[in-house]
Enzyme design. Structure first.
Site: not given
Ligand code: UD1
Length: 475
Positions: A24-25, A126, A131, A324, A419
């Site tokens: 999925k990711n 929000c 996030r 995850d 999902r």
């Molecule tokens: C992706 C995965 C999700 C997984 C996560 C961490 C997909 C579709 N989803 O989510 O399943 O749990 O990686 O391995 O691939 N953050 C910020 N600012 C940003 C972006 C992120 O502060 O601009 C923070 C987030 O709030 C969170 C952390 O960074 O606390 C990790 O987020 P991120 O690695 O970006 O996860 P996703 O890409 O959303």
């Protein structure tokens, strides 16, 4: 929406084979990469998930032609994508499919790179607070974009040029957005602090097949020579297997006992930290090769060799223990013997990812939450109850709890599970689990049985602090 539940009779060990779907990711960012292609991008091993469908709908909205059998109902796993010459503007927020999926934000990088402008919907009200997208936006601005938040939209403009960017945190999504943006920027981009998750590397491999000049995937530094072309060329890419699905079924086995062969699994390094902890729990994971036609595929045999041992974990970005798999690991740990002492589960990636704890408490789990750590006192068992899924990985943790608990568990809010997990009941039933999906409208009797059982056992059974207040988080 029609109400459905999963009904699980707990207590049967799992024995058999489970085919692992495409990741999925990996599929979600790679679908977004379809915006970059001038000809046709063909994807194989596409998982049939609600998230895949939502991403495909959002892509169609911006003008990507998507054909093939990967989209729900047609039963196949191949998709072909082709971006039309000019992207379309999104319909108004309320009508936009892009609102329904957070990874729609991954359109920003490729659209900007290819067309010099981009527009995406903010996912839900929000979520920018809960996030944030600050790293995506900051990185795109470093590449030369002007990014504005307009109501429920983000709009960006600008011709991108390569530069040096050091991410202060290895965000998976921000890394993917910036890598895609840099493929068509003018000049060289050196990205440091990049997420090392295998799905980011899979995206890089796909982009390279599309003609992008990328080096360093899987490490913290990636160098991209921007192509001086309108778009990237056509390619065929087979998506990597879903390592989180592997970990989820391995943890189901840890809780129930038995022996499973997971078929078409990714390289062991992709789950190294996870397998190390699992072997400490008394669960053996052995990689095997199987001849399939002309080729060979990798399988992983998972066997519980002893009573489940209690082990503590802390999540971290890859190569650490994957966030995850935290909820599923917590559920499995409830089935270690009480003599094993306390388990500490520390969540370092998403500080609020603990919604499943309240539901596990309803099933009798003894858990206290303090800050980013959950303190669990295993008792060797749980009892079946009516529980509610709150996010994707939390849903699977409840499936694990239900499979190993005594008695009947019903799980509602299944859209979270759908999902990200393909054919879950079929896969588990084939391995001896008693699990079926019940639709409320089928018979009045069925509906009243479920409603009644939910009413009886939705009383919270608290042992710790106010887990109910914890915000939901989607993965
Ligand atoms: C992706 C995965 C999700 C997984 C996560 C961490 C997909 C579709 N989803 O989510 O399943 O749990 O990686 O391995 O691939 N953050 C910020 N600012 C940003 C972006 C992120 O502060 O601009 C923070 C987030 O709030 C969170 C952390 O960074 O606390 C990790 O987020 P991120 O690695 O970006 O996860 P996703 O890409 O959303």
């Amino acid at each position: 929406m029609q109400k459905t539940w999963l009904k699980i009779e707990g207590g049967s060990p799992l024995n058999g084979r489970i085919s692992i779907a495409g990741a999925k990711n990996a599929v979600l960012p790679i679908l977004a990469a379809g915006i970059l292609v001038e000809q046709k991008l063909k994807l194989e091993n596409v998982p049939q998930l609600l998230d895949t469908d939502a991403m495909v709908s959002a892509l169609r909205e911006v003008g990507v032609l998507v054909e093939g059998s990967g989209v729900k109902a047609s039963g196949g796993d191949t998709l072909e994508l082709c971006m039309v010459a000019q992207p379309r503007r999104l319909p108004s927020g309320a009508h936009s499919a892009a609102r329904n999926i957070r990874t729609g934000v991954l359109f920003l990088g490729p659209m900007l790179a290819r067309f010099g402008w981009a527009q995406v919907c903010l996912p839900g009200g929000c979520q920018i607070g809960a996030r944030p997208l600050d790293l995506h936006i900051w990185g795109l601005e470093k590449l030369g974009a002007r990014v504005l938040e307009k109501g429920d939209r983000i709009e960006a403009k600008g011709r991108l040029r390569g530069t040096d960017i050091s991410l202060p945190f290895p965000s998976v999504g921000a890394s993917e957005n910036l890598i895609m943006a840099a493929t068509l920027a003018r000049g060289t981009t050196r990205l440091r602090g990049v997420a090392r998750e295998p799905e980011v590397a899979d995206l890089c491999r796909c982009l390279r097949a599309m003609g992008a000049a990328i080096e360093g995937e899987g490490s913290t530094e990636i160098i991209i020579e921007g192509k001086n072309s309108v778009g990237l060329r056509g390619a065929t890419h087979r998506l990597m297997p879903d390592r989180i699905e592997v970990g989820s079924y391995a943890l189901a086995l840890a809780a129930t006992g038995g022996s499973l062969i997971l078929c078409d699994t990714p390289p062991r390094e992709d789950l190294q930290a996870f397998f190390e902890q699992l072997s400490l729990c008394g669960v053996e994971c052995i990689e095997e090769s199987e001849k399939i036609g002309e080729g060979v595929r990798k399988n992983t045999r998972i066997t519980r060799t002893a009573d489940l041992r209690a082990v503590s974990i802390s999540t971290a970005p890859h190569p650490g223990f994957a966030t995850d798999l935290q909820a599923q690991f917590t559920a499995a740990m409830c089935f270690a013997a009480s003599s094993q002492g306390q388990v500490v589960i520390t969540e370092n990636v998403f500080e609020n990812r603990f919604r499943h704890l309240l539901e596990l408490q309803r099933m009798g789990a003894k858990i206290d939450l303090r800050g980013r750590s959950a303190y669990l006192s295993p008792q060797g068992t749980l009892r079946g109850a009516a529980v509610r899924a709150s996010d994707l990985r939390a849903s699977f943790s409840l499936v694990i709890a239900g499979l190993a608990a005594q008695g009947t568990t019903t799980i509602s809010e299944l859209h979270h599970l759908d999902r990200g997990y393909e054919s879950i009941e079929a896969k588990l039933s084939a391995c001896g689990a008693s699990i079926r999906r019940i639709e409320a409208k089928k018979t009045k009797a069925t509906e009243s049985i479920n409603t009644e059982s939910m009413a009886i056992s939705r009383e919270p059974q608290r042992t710790g602090n106010s887990i109910e207040k914890i915000a939901s988080i989607a993965s």
